[in-house]
Design an enzyme around this catalytic site. Sequence first.
Site, PDB file in Angstrom:
ATOM      1  N   LYS A  30      -3.713  -2.425  15.284  1.00  0.00           N
ATOM      2  CA  LYS A  30      -3.183  -1.695  16.422  1.00  0.00           C
ATOM      3  C   LYS A  30      -4.264  -1.575  17.464  1.00  0.00           C
ATOM      4  O   LYS A  30      -5.443  -1.413  17.127  1.00  0.00           O
ATOM      5  CB  LYS A  30      -2.721  -0.317  15.978  1.00  0.00           C
ATOM      6  CG  LYS A  30      -1.459  -0.441  15.151  1.00  0.00           C
ATOM      7  CD  LYS A  30      -0.845   0.867  14.816  1.00  0.00           C
ATOM      8  CE  LYS A  30       0.486   0.616  14.139  1.00  0.00           C
ATOM      9  NZ  LYS A  30       0.849   1.593  13.141  1.00  0.00           N
ATOM     10  N   GLU A  73       0.829  -1.217   0.000  1.00  0.00           N
ATOM     11  CA  GLU A  73       0.000   0.000   0.000  1.00  0.00           C
ATOM     12  C   GLU A  73       0.860   1.263   0.000  1.00  0.00           C
ATOM     13  O   GLU A  73       2.074   1.208   0.244  1.00  0.00           O
ATOM     14  CB  GLU A  73      -0.925   0.010   1.212  1.00  0.00           C
ATOM     15  CG  GLU A  73      -0.195   0.067   2.545  1.00  0.00           C
ATOM     16  CD  GLU A  73      -1.108   0.537   3.682  1.00  0.00           C
ATOM     17  OE1 GLU A  73      -1.610   1.677   3.613  1.00  0.00           O
ATOM     18  OE2 GLU A  73      -1.286  -0.219   4.637  1.00  0.00           O
ATOM     19  N   ASP A  98     -17.615   3.846  13.852  1.00  0.00           N
ATOM     20  CA  ASP A  98     -16.482   4.130  12.971  1.00  0.00           C
ATOM     21  C   ASP A  98     -15.795   2.815  12.637  1.00  0.00           C
ATOM     22  O   ASP A  98     -14.854   2.387  13.299  1.00  0.00           O
ATOM     23  CB  ASP A  98     -15.522   5.116  13.648  1.00  0.00           C
ATOM     24  CG  ASP A  98     -14.355   5.491  12.729  1.00  0.00           C
ATOM     25  OD1 ASP A  98     -14.207   4.880  11.640  1.00  0.00           O
ATOM     26  OD2 ASP A  98     -13.585   6.390  13.100  1.00  0.00           O
TER      27      ASP A  98
HETATM   28  N1  PSU Z   1      -3.086   1.108  10.617  1.00  0.00           N
HETATM   29  C1  PSU Z   1      -1.767   1.248  10.831  1.00  0.00           C
HETATM   30  N2  PSU Z   1      -1.032   2.007   9.986  1.00  0.00           N
HETATM   31  C2  PSU Z   1      -1.590   2.597   8.891  1.00  0.00           C
HETATM   32  C3  PSU Z   1      -2.977   2.391   8.662  1.00  0.00           C
HETATM   33  C4  PSU Z   1      -3.671   1.656   9.540  1.00  0.00           C
HETATM   34  O1  PSU Z   1      -1.271   0.695  11.796  1.00  0.00           O
HETATM   35  O2  PSU Z   1      -0.880   3.291   8.117  1.00  0.00           O
HETATM   36  C5  PSU Z   1      -3.602   2.970   7.415  1.00  0.00           C
HETATM   37  C6  PSU Z   1      -3.857   1.838   6.405  1.00  0.00           C
HETATM   38  O3  PSU Z   1      -3.673   2.358   5.096  1.00  0.00           O
HETATM   39  C7  PSU Z   1      -5.316   1.501   6.646  1.00  0.00           C
HETATM   40  C8  PSU Z   1      -5.877   2.850   6.981  1.00  0.00           C
HETATM   41  O4  PSU Z   1      -5.947   0.901   5.539  1.00  0.00           O
HETATM   42  O5  PSU Z   1      -4.878   3.504   7.746  1.00  0.00           O
HETATM   43  C9  PSU Z   1      -7.176   2.750   7.753  1.00  0.00           C
HETATM   44  O6  PSU Z   1      -7.772   3.997   7.841  1.00  0.00           O
HETATM   45  P1  PSU Z   1      -9.255   4.148   8.427  1.00  0.00           P
HETATM   46  O7  PSU Z   1      -9.142   3.747   9.849  1.00  0.00           O
HETATM   47  O8  PSU Z   1      -9.593   5.603   8.220  1.00  0.00           O
HETATM   48  O9  PSU Z   1     -10.101   3.206   7.628  1.00  0.00           O
HETATM   49 MN    MN Z   2     -12.753   5.472  10.075  1.00  0.00          MN
END
Ligand code: PSU
Ligand code: MN
Length: 309
Positions: A159, A25, A138
């Site tokens: 995490k 990614e 969320d």
């Molecule tokens: N979790 C991590 N590091 C990251 C991300 C998530 O430990 O960089 C990034 C990834 O690209 C994941 C995104 O797909 O954040 C998730 O964002 P959201 O929670 O807004 O869906």
């Molecule tokens: Mn989100």
Amino acid sequence: MKDALVFSEEVADALANYQAVVALESTLITHGFAYPANVATALAMEDAIRAEGAVPATIAVLDGRITVGLSREQIEMLAGLGQAGVRKCSRRDLPIVVGLRQHGATTVAGTMIAAHLAGIKVFATGGIGGVHRGHPQDISADLIELGRTPITVVCAGAKSILDLPLTLEVLETQGVPVLGYGTDTLPAFYSRSSGLPIDQRVDSPEEVAAIVAARDALGLEHGTLVTVPVPEADALPMDEAERAIEQATREADAQGIHGKDVTPFVLARVLELTGGRSQAANIAALVNNARVGAQIAVALARAFKTEGA
Ligand code: PSU
Ligand code: MN
């Protein structure tokens, strides 16, 4: 759509020859780490994949084109633009950046979609998004994507900035098998275990390949999540990680941070609060996952060649 998807020569050749390819990614380059750790980590993941005999395909949207297999120059360009210059692209963002010819950094969900369009089966990352603590509505689009797109995602769990029990519940609802690679419990990213049970322990790339082949034979179209504990030497003690995460999450709430900004905000604060120690764990997990992802991709390519499955 003409030219919406473009490949590097290396990735195009590998795919044409049914070689092992691992998608990576780009959100971690623009939103996950600061310069220069972002470039170094992205390149270290690519090196780890090559060392296992597979081809890395880092994915981003450049001027509206989903680009599969970024060059070093393209990775550096994205890193230079950073959060302010590049849209974080989950499923809902892809038509916007492609249609309006913008740059976009793909999240887990966005990268899964691009990998699937490209014909890549395995994707290695750090942590997936999940259900946010204290905000059960969320729910990261990553979890929904895992329910609908047949990519094998190799990660270090999620995490614990997330609500891990609720995250597992959503994955169950979405029909996503959660495998533990050499472990019986869900890894908690910075630490090796959350204590929560996973669906099945696996101990080799061949076992993962067998489960993925069975999914395909059954015509099921969901993703498969392979969770790999962070290498022991770089793990953070659980209580240290927890303290930082709790404070960062409280601050995000107090400052009214919401939507797609929550994850980058909390990750950046955890880094500051651990005096940078979270970064070593983060990078070690990413590189290790890239290595395991490559081993799985090699096992899948081998099975495909011998069985023609
Ligand atoms: N979790 C991590 N590091 C990251 C991300 C998530 O430990 O960089 C990034 C990834 O690209 C994941 C995104 O797909 O954040 C998730 O964002 P959201 O929670 O807004 O869906
Ligand atoms: Mn989100």
